[in-house]
Write a protein that holds these residues in place. Structure first.
Motif, PDB file in Angstrom:
ATOM      1  N   ILE A  68      21.144   5.191  16.281  1.00 35.04           N
ATOM      2  CA  ILE A  68      21.235   6.300  17.217  1.00 35.04           C
ATOM      3  C   ILE A  68      20.051   7.238  17.020  1.00 35.04           C
ATOM      4  CG2 ILE A  68      23.732   6.227  17.473  1.00 35.04           C
ATOM      5  CD1 ILE A  68      24.021   8.330  15.389  1.00 35.04           C
ATOM      6  N   ASN A  69      19.736   7.946  18.075  1.00 39.65           N
ATOM      7  CA  ASN A  69      18.562   8.814  18.078  1.00 39.65           C
ATOM      8  C   ASN A  69      18.952  10.232  17.646  1.00 39.65           C
ATOM      9  OD1 ASN A  69      16.192  10.171  18.537  1.00 39.65           O
ATOM     10  ND2 ASN A  69      16.116   9.769  20.731  1.00 39.65           N
ATOM     11  N   HIS A  70      18.684  10.566  16.385  1.00 37.11           N
ATOM     12  CA  HIS A  70      19.013  11.899  15.879  1.00 37.11           C
ATOM     13  C   HIS A  70      18.087  12.973  16.465  1.00 37.11           C
ATOM     14  CE1 HIS A  70      22.124  11.154  12.789  1.00 37.11           C
ATOM     15  NE2 HIS A  70      21.592   9.952  12.764  1.00 37.11           N
ATOM     16  N   LEU A  72      17.823  13.654  19.401  1.00 40.12           N
ATOM     17  CA  LEU A  72      18.527  14.273  20.528  1.00 40.12           C
ATOM     18  C   LEU A  72      19.200  15.583  20.124  1.00 40.12           C
ATOM     19  CD1 LEU A  72      20.208  11.061  21.990  1.00 40.12           C
ATOM     20  CD2 LEU A  72      18.401  12.384  23.080  1.00 40.12           C
ATOM     21  N   LYS A  99      13.747   9.079  28.414  1.00 41.34           N
ATOM     22  CA  LYS A  99      14.058   8.586  27.071  1.00 41.34           C
ATOM     23  C   LYS A  99      15.316   9.256  26.533  1.00 41.34           C
ATOM     24  CE  LYS A  99      11.949   7.905  22.510  1.00 41.34           C
ATOM     25  NZ  LYS A  99      10.737   8.133  21.674  1.00 41.34           N
ATOM     26  N   GLU A 100      15.446  10.568  26.781  1.00 39.19           N
ATOM     27  CA  GLU A 100      16.644  11.278  26.338  1.00 39.19           C
ATOM     28  C   GLU A 100      17.879  10.800  27.092  1.00 39.19           C
ATOM     29  OE1 GLU A 100      14.846  15.619  24.936  1.00 39.19           O
ATOM     30  OE2 GLU A 100      15.160  15.209  27.073  1.00 39.19           O
ATOM     31  N   GLY A 103      19.076   7.776  25.439  1.00 43.22           N
ATOM     32  CA  GLY A 103      19.730   8.116  24.178  1.00 43.22           C
ATOM     33  C   GLY A 103      21.134   8.653  24.380  1.00 43.22           C
ATOM     34  N   GLU A 106      23.467   5.899  25.172  1.00 41.38           N
ATOM     35  CA  GLU A 106      23.825   5.187  23.939  1.00 41.38           C
ATOM     36  C   GLU A 106      24.918   5.924  23.178  1.00 41.38           C
ATOM     37  OE1 GLU A 106      19.397   3.188  23.122  1.00 41.38           O
ATOM     38  OE2 GLU A 106      20.054   4.948  21.976  1.00 41.38           O
ATOM     39  N   ASP A 149      22.485   6.017   9.984  1.00 39.22           N
ATOM     40  CA  ASP A 149      22.542   5.805  11.426  1.00 39.22           C
ATOM     41  C   ASP A 149      22.514   4.337  11.828  1.00 39.22           C
ATOM     42  OD1 ASP A 149      19.998   5.186  10.724  1.00 39.22           O
ATOM     43  OD2 ASP A 149      18.997   6.504  12.134  1.00 39.22           O
TER      44      ASP A 149
END
Length: 478
Positions: A68-70, A72, A99-100, A103, A106, A149
């Motif tokens: 996951i994209n932290h 964000l 891109k956000e 995320g 996801e 993550d």
């Protein structure tokens, strides 16, 4: 035989000869592929030497994960990366990049399969309350995760060899070396079952990696044949470096045996008390080291059980200093709840870089009505004996060590909850105002680690390691 017949026979012989040659070459190629594939499968279990990095064994030892994209996270600065301590706060309004958007899709997919939870919170940003979606790890997510993550999918393996291309590579100005560029298909083997959550359509759509691993994809490996044996190609510079250190290519392989211990036996051997620190079930007041809430100064007392901290009123603060906007309101809530008392005080000496300077401020102390909440034997605010809720207990290795001993290494994760806390904890006002108390009751204590079972003596060994931490972030929950 006339000329036409002779010509026809010649054509047939040539065609037959060519067909036979092609068949022979094809058989030889298949045999070569099989030999190379066998060498690759063997090296999947290779223990690389520190002077020799095997791309084959390194690849299969890598965890295949959904990550996951932290980045964000746009809320409060994170205090810890431990499980349950971090949150991802995403603003509900404002422009977001493509891109956000990916995320966030996801994150929502992981909420659907209950690896993350999601709720609405309001956070002060530049003195303005803003609405955020807060994503937080769940117990199920912790069970399925490796590290901070990584939601674990499994290990990818080499499934087949599809192409072998012989090439010449220069190794010096005047010489070349023959090697083979081998194209393999890698992915999750069919016999290796994916976690159920990874098969959910939302997860499959949000994370293409799952389909990629299931369908398989190409990977290139450089191989050569040395003394009749196929092996991964080593460049002359790698060989020179190894020779200089007196080492050779590794020939050691992992040998993991089938587990012997039943889960019921592991549960019998798993004695929680032997792994626990007496302070792990103690909660903290603002400024005490374990909860991450900062104060300007902890005031010393003749009694180790007294609580006394100061917040300075006339200190110049950086924009990163959240004591005035976060800690002080928290302390004031505890005063309103009757847990603490407060009074103004002048001439308080500063700490560290402010040593020697005097400040005016507010001193917060534990109310005399609540002195009894400190356990005098442990010297902390103790929540009592907890109840273990096992999250994971499995054998991660089974290896022979020496001639006379056999141990099985067991990995565990559990949550310690407090269904029967001390009587004072049941005060609803305290629970509503005291974030650390509410967090401890709602989320409990997370613990993980390993221990070993000695199979020859049928008892758990003392060797092992573990740690525990409160499964919430008191700063994020303020």
């Amino acid at each position: 035989m006339d000329v036409l017949q002779a010509f026809f026979v010649t054509i047939v012989l040539v065609l037959f000869s060519n067909t036979y040659a092609f068949g022979s070459s094809d058989m030889e190629f298949d045999s070569q592929k099989n030999d190379i594939f066998a060498a690759i499968k063997k090296d999947e279990n290779l223990k690389p030497h520190f002077t020799y990095e095997s791309s084959i064994s390194n690849f299969v030892s890598e965890n295949q994960c959904i990550r996951i994209n932290h980045n964000l996270h746009k809320g409060e600065r994170q205090k810890s990366k431990r499980a349950f301590k971090w949150v991802i706060d995403v603003p509900t309004k404002g422009k977001i990049s493509s891109k956000e958007a990916i995320g966030i899709k996801e994150l929502n997919a992981l909420v659907t399969v209950k690896l993350l939870s999601k709720k609405t919170v309001y956070i002060d940003i530049d003195s303005i309350k803003q609405k955020f979606n807060r994503y937080r790890l769940t117990v199920k997510g912790w069970k399925e995760s490796v590290g901070r993550d990584c939601f674990y999918l499994g290990k990818a393996k080499h499934l087949s060899v599809t192409k072998v291309k012989k090439i010449q590579v220069p190794i010096s100005r005047d010489s070349k070396e023959t090697l083979y560029k081998v194209t393999t298909i890698v992915g999750i083997a069919r016999e290796q079952k994916l976690p159920d959550w990874a098969n959910h359509q939302d997860v499959r759509q949000a994370f293409p990696l799952v389909d990629k691993l299931v369908k398989g994809y190409e990977r290139i490996i450089s191989m050569n044949k040395v003394n009749g044996q196929w092996a991964e190609y080593l460049s002359p510079s790698s060989i020179k470096r190894m020779a200089k250190s007196g080492r050779t290519q590794s020939s050691n392989y992992f040998n993991t045996n089938a587990s012997i211990t039943k889960k019921e036996s592991m549960l019998d051997a798993f004695e929680i008390e032997e792994h626990r620190n007496k302070y792990w079930s103690c909660i903290s007041l603002p400024g005490q080291s374990s909860n991450g809430v900062r104060v300007d100064k902890e005031l010393k007392s003749s009694s180790q059980y007294n609580y006394s901290v100061a917040i300075f009123d006339n200190m110049k603060r950086s924009k990163w200093d959240d004591i005035e906007i976060k800690t002080k309101p928290y302390l004031e809530r505890l005063v309103d709840a009757g847990l603490l008392t407060s009074h103004l005080q002048n001439g308080i000496e500063g700490n560290k870089k402010n040593r020697g300077k005097l400040f005016n401020g507010t001193v917060y102390q534990l109310s005399s009505n609540y002195n009894h909440i400190i356990d005098k034997n442990k010297g902390c605010i103790y929540l009592g004996k907890g109840k273990v809720n096992l999250v994971e207990l499995k054998i991660i290795a089974s290896n022979a060590r020496g001639n006379h001993s056999l141990q099985e290494i067991v990995k565990y994760k559990y949550i310690m909850t407090y269904p029967e806390p001390p009587e004072w904890v049941k005060d609803p006002v305290l629970q509503s105002q005291w974030s650390d108390l509410k967090g401890a009751l709602d989320y409990g204590l997370a613990c993980d680690g390993t221990f070993e079972i000695d199979l020859t003596e049928e008892r758990k060994m003392g060797a092992g390691s573990g740690s525990c931490w409160w499964a919430y972030d008191s700063v994020a929950e303020l």
